[in-house]
Design a protein around this motif. Structure first.
Motif, PDB file in Angstrom:
ATOM      1  N   MET A 148      26.261 -34.348 -16.383  1.00 45.53           N
ATOM      2  CA  MET A 148      25.765 -34.201 -17.761  1.00 45.53           C
ATOM      3  C   MET A 148      25.112 -35.489 -18.245  1.00 45.53           C
ATOM      4  SD  MET A 148      28.924 -32.117 -19.539  1.00 45.53           S
ATOM      5  CE  MET A 148      28.569 -32.842 -21.113  1.00 45.53           C
ATOM      6  N   ASN A 149      25.734 -36.627 -17.997  1.00 46.27           N
ATOM      7  CA  ASN A 149      25.217 -37.913 -18.487  1.00 46.27           C
ATOM      8  C   ASN A 149      23.977 -38.378 -17.726  1.00 46.27           C
ATOM      9  OD1 ASN A 149      27.229 -38.047 -20.406  1.00 46.27           O
ATOM     10  ND2 ASN A 149      28.632 -39.182 -19.071  1.00 46.27           N
ATOM     11  N   GLU A 150      23.980 -38.185 -16.436  1.00 50.03           N
ATOM     12  CA  GLU A 150      22.863 -38.667 -15.628  1.00 50.03           C
ATOM     13  C   GLU A 150      21.597 -37.829 -15.796  1.00 50.03           C
ATOM     14  OE1 GLU A 150      22.621 -41.493 -13.852  1.00 50.03           O
ATOM     15  OE2 GLU A 150      24.601 -41.967 -14.641  1.00 50.03           O
ATOM     16  N   LEU A 151      21.741 -36.495 -15.910  1.00 55.42           N
ATOM     17  CA  LEU A 151      20.561 -35.629 -15.939  1.00 55.42           C
ATOM     18  C   LEU A 151      20.333 -34.968 -17.298  1.00 55.42           C
ATOM     19  CD1 LEU A 151      20.918 -33.978 -12.445  1.00 55.42           C
ATOM     20  CD2 LEU A 151      19.525 -35.920 -13.078  1.00 55.42           C
ATOM     21  N   LEU A 152      21.198 -35.264 -18.245  1.00 51.74           N
ATOM     22  CA  LEU A 152      21.070 -34.726 -19.598  1.00 51.74           C
ATOM     23  C   LEU A 152      20.956 -33.200 -19.599  1.00 51.74           C
ATOM     24  CD1 LEU A 152      18.605 -37.372 -21.042  1.00 51.74           C
ATOM     25  CD2 LEU A 152      21.092 -37.346 -21.236  1.00 51.74           C
ATOM     26  N   VAL A 153      21.938 -32.554 -18.992  1.00 52.66           N
ATOM     27  CA  VAL A 153      22.018 -31.095 -18.984  1.00 52.66           C
ATOM     28  C   VAL A 153      23.289 -30.677 -19.699  1.00 52.66           C
ATOM     29  CG1 VAL A 153      20.675 -30.795 -16.869  1.00 52.66           C
ATOM     30  CG2 VAL A 153      23.161 -31.039 -16.725  1.00 52.66           C
ATOM     31  N   LYS A 187      26.924 -28.813 -20.434  1.00 56.41           N
ATOM     32  CA  LYS A 187      28.154 -28.764 -19.652  1.00 56.41           C
ATOM     33  C   LYS A 187      28.210 -27.488 -18.818  1.00 56.41           C
ATOM     34  CE  LYS A 187      33.151 -28.898 -20.025  1.00 56.41           C
ATOM     35  NZ  LYS A 187      34.328 -29.022 -20.879  1.00 56.41           N
ATOM     36  N   ALA A 188      27.812 -26.361 -19.396  1.00 53.60           N
ATOM     37  CA  ALA A 188      27.844 -25.086 -18.680  1.00 53.60           C
ATOM     38  C   ALA A 188      26.925 -25.118 -17.464  1.00 53.60           C
ATOM     39  CB  ALA A 188      27.445 -23.950 -19.610  1.00 53.60           C
ATOM     40  N   HIS A 189      25.732 -25.686 -17.650  1.00 56.18           N
ATOM     41  CA  HIS A 189      24.777 -25.763 -16.538  1.00 56.18           C
ATOM     42  C   HIS A 189      25.288 -26.704 -15.451  1.00 56.18           C
ATOM     43  CE1 HIS A 189      20.974 -25.397 -14.491  1.00 56.18           C
ATOM     44  NE2 HIS A 189      20.803 -26.711 -14.510  1.00 56.18           N
ATOM     45  N   ALA A 190      25.801 -27.836 -15.843  1.00 56.82           N
ATOM     46  CA  ALA A 190      26.331 -28.800 -14.872  1.00 56.82           C
ATOM     47  C   ALA A 190      27.490 -28.184 -14.094  1.00 56.82           C
ATOM     48  CB  ALA A 190      26.786 -30.062 -15.583  1.00 56.82           C
ATOM     49  N   GLU A 191      28.384 -27.503 -14.783  1.00 56.87           N
ATOM     50  CA  GLU A 191      29.529 -26.880 -14.123  1.00 56.87           C
ATOM     51  C   GLU A 191      29.081 -25.763 -13.170  1.00 56.87           C
ATOM     52  OE1 GLU A 191      33.780 -24.761 -15.252  1.00 56.87           O
ATOM     53  OE2 GLU A 191      32.484 -25.518 -16.856  1.00 56.87           O
ATOM     54  N   LYS A 192      28.133 -24.960 -13.602  1.00 60.28           N
ATOM     55  CA  LYS A 192      27.642 -23.854 -12.768  1.00 60.28           C
ATOM     56  C   LYS A 192      27.014 -24.378 -11.479  1.00 60.28           C
ATOM     57  CE  LYS A 192      24.390 -20.044 -12.651  1.00 60.28           C
ATOM     58  NZ  LYS A 192      23.246 -19.418 -13.271  1.00 60.28           N
ATOM     59  N   VAL A 193      26.144 -25.369 -11.605  1.00 57.40           N
ATOM     60  CA  VAL A 193      25.479 -25.913 -10.418  1.00 57.40           C
ATOM     61  C   VAL A 193      26.492 -26.593  -9.502  1.00 57.40           C
ATOM     62  CG1 VAL A 193      23.776 -27.599  -9.617  1.00 57.40           C
ATOM     63  CG2 VAL A 193      23.262 -26.162 -11.583  1.00 57.40           C
ATOM     64  N   LEU A 194      27.445 -27.285 -10.083  1.00 56.24           N
ATOM     65  CA  LEU A 194      28.476 -27.954  -9.283  1.00 56.24           C
ATOM     66  C   LEU A 194      29.322 -26.920  -8.524  1.00 56.24           C
ATOM     67  CD1 LEU A 194      29.503 -30.766  -8.618  1.00 56.24           C
ATOM     68  CD2 LEU A 194      31.064 -30.591 -10.567  1.00 56.24           C
ATOM     69  N   ALA A 242      24.873 -32.882  -3.865  1.00 50.30           N
ATOM     70  CA  ALA A 242      24.105 -31.656  -3.682  1.00 50.30           C
ATOM     71  C   ALA A 242      23.781 -31.024  -5.039  1.00 50.30           C
ATOM     72  CB  ALA A 242      24.868 -30.669  -2.822  1.00 50.30           C
ATOM     73  N   ALA A 243      24.707 -31.113  -5.995  1.00 50.07           N
ATOM     74  CA  ALA A 243      24.480 -30.569  -7.330  1.00 50.07           C
ATOM     75  C   ALA A 243      23.367 -31.341  -8.028  1.00 50.07           C
ATOM     76  CB  ALA A 243      25.748 -30.614  -8.153  1.00 50.07           C
ATOM     77  N   LEU A 244      23.386 -32.677  -7.906  1.00 45.57           N
ATOM     78  CA  LEU A 244      22.318 -33.506  -8.511  1.00 45.57           C
ATOM     79  C   LEU A 244      20.961 -33.154  -7.913  1.00 45.57           C
ATOM     80  CD1 LEU A 244      24.174 -36.936  -8.639  1.00 45.57           C
ATOM     81  CD2 LEU A 244      23.468 -35.561 -10.607  1.00 45.57           C
ATOM     82  N   GLU A 245      20.909 -32.994  -6.596  1.00 51.08           N
ATOM     83  CA  GLU A 245      19.659 -32.645  -5.918  1.00 51.08           C
ATOM     84  C   GLU A 245      19.165 -31.255  -6.336  1.00 51.08           C
ATOM     85  OE1 GLU A 245      20.580 -33.069  -1.776  1.00 51.08           O
ATOM     86  OE2 GLU A 245      20.314 -35.234  -1.815  1.00 51.08           O
ATOM     87  N   ALA A 246      20.104 -30.314  -6.491  1.00 48.89           N
ATOM     88  CA  ALA A 246      19.735 -28.963  -6.884  1.00 48.89           C
ATOM     89  C   ALA A 246      19.139 -28.945  -8.287  1.00 48.89           C
ATOM     90  CB  ALA A 246      20.956 -28.041  -6.816  1.00 48.89           C
ATOM     91  N   ILE A 247      19.699 -29.696  -9.188  1.00 44.06           N
ATOM     92  CA  ILE A 247      19.188 -29.737 -10.557  1.00 44.06           C
ATOM     93  C   ILE A 247      17.819 -30.413 -10.581  1.00 44.06           C
ATOM     94  CG2 ILE A 247      19.537 -30.685 -12.872  1.00 44.06           C
ATOM     95  CD1 ILE A 247      22.557 -30.277 -12.419  1.00 44.06           C
ATOM     96  N   ILE A 248      17.676 -31.490  -9.845  1.00 41.18           N
ATOM     97  CA  ILE A 248      16.395 -32.215  -9.827  1.00 41.18           C
ATOM     98  C   ILE A 248      15.284 -31.359  -9.216  1.00 41.18           C
ATOM     99  CG2 ILE A 248      15.195 -34.186  -8.787  1.00 41.18           C
ATOM    100  CD1 ILE A 248      17.817 -35.767  -9.134  1.00 41.18           C
ATOM    101  N   SER A 249      15.590 -30.612  -8.166  1.00 40.95           N
ATOM    102  CA  SER A 249      14.568 -29.823  -7.479  1.00 40.95           C
ATOM    103  C   SER A 249      14.121 -28.631  -8.315  1.00 40.95           C
ATOM    104  CB  SER A 249      15.065 -29.341  -6.127  1.00 40.95           C
ATOM    105  OG  SER A 249      16.138 -28.436  -6.283  1.00 40.95           O
ATOM    106  N   ASN A 250      14.903 -28.194  -9.278  1.00 41.49           N
ATOM    107  CA  ASN A 250      14.500 -27.074 -10.144  1.00 41.49           C
ATOM    108  C   ASN A 250      13.772 -27.623 -11.286  1.00 41.49           C
ATOM    109  OD1 ASN A 250      15.637 -25.121  -8.556  1.00 41.49           O
ATOM    110  ND2 ASN A 250      17.576 -25.169  -9.605  1.00 41.49           N
TER     111      ASN A 250
END
Length: 131
Positions: A100-105, A107-114, A123-131
């Motif tokens: 949440m802090n690093e990518l400013l997303v 909580k629900a989105h961060a938890e779902k991707v994680l 892998a979660a950080l990479e997935a968020i960045i690639s979308n």
């Protein structure tokens, strides 16, 4: 010298060319009449085609709606199964907060991707960045 119309032989009889023109005009009229008749037949064919399509489409619509409903229910079941599977994945609060802090997303989105990445933060950080 008086001009006479040339004779044309039709069906073994000699006719004057003017009479031959009258016959050709009559044939043209008959062809036009036939063409109008054919046009009427074509119109009738279009009407019957439309009626048949309407009958067919009414039968197909109900089966298509049924198939669509079945497909939607299958997708909903798969989605629910996937959500249940993701809920079983254990994630740490620290990992969620980091994302949440690093990518400013949210909580629900961060938890779902994680959860989708089986708890792997990188892998979660990479997935968020690639979308």
């Amino acid at each position: 010298m008086a001009e006479t119309e040339p004779e044309v032989e039709v069906n073994g009889e000699a006719e004057v060319e003017g009479e031959a023109e009258d016959d050709s005009q009559e044939q043209d009229k008959k062809q036009k009449k036939q063409t109008r008749h054919d046009g009427g037949a074509a119109d009738l064919e279009r009407v019957t085609d439309y009626a048949e399509e309407k009958e067919i489409s009414a039968a197909n619509i109900s089966s298509a709606v049924e198939q669509f409903g079945n497909q939607r229910s299958k997708e909903n079941k798969l989605r629910a199964a996937r959500e249940n599977e993701l809920q079983k994945v254990q994630v740490k609060k620290e990992d969620i907060e980091l994302i949440m802090n690093e990518l400013l997303v949210s909580k629900a989105h961060a938890e779902k991707v994680l959860r989708e990445q089986s708890g792997d933060v990188v892998a979660a950080l990479e997935a968020i960045i690639s979308n």
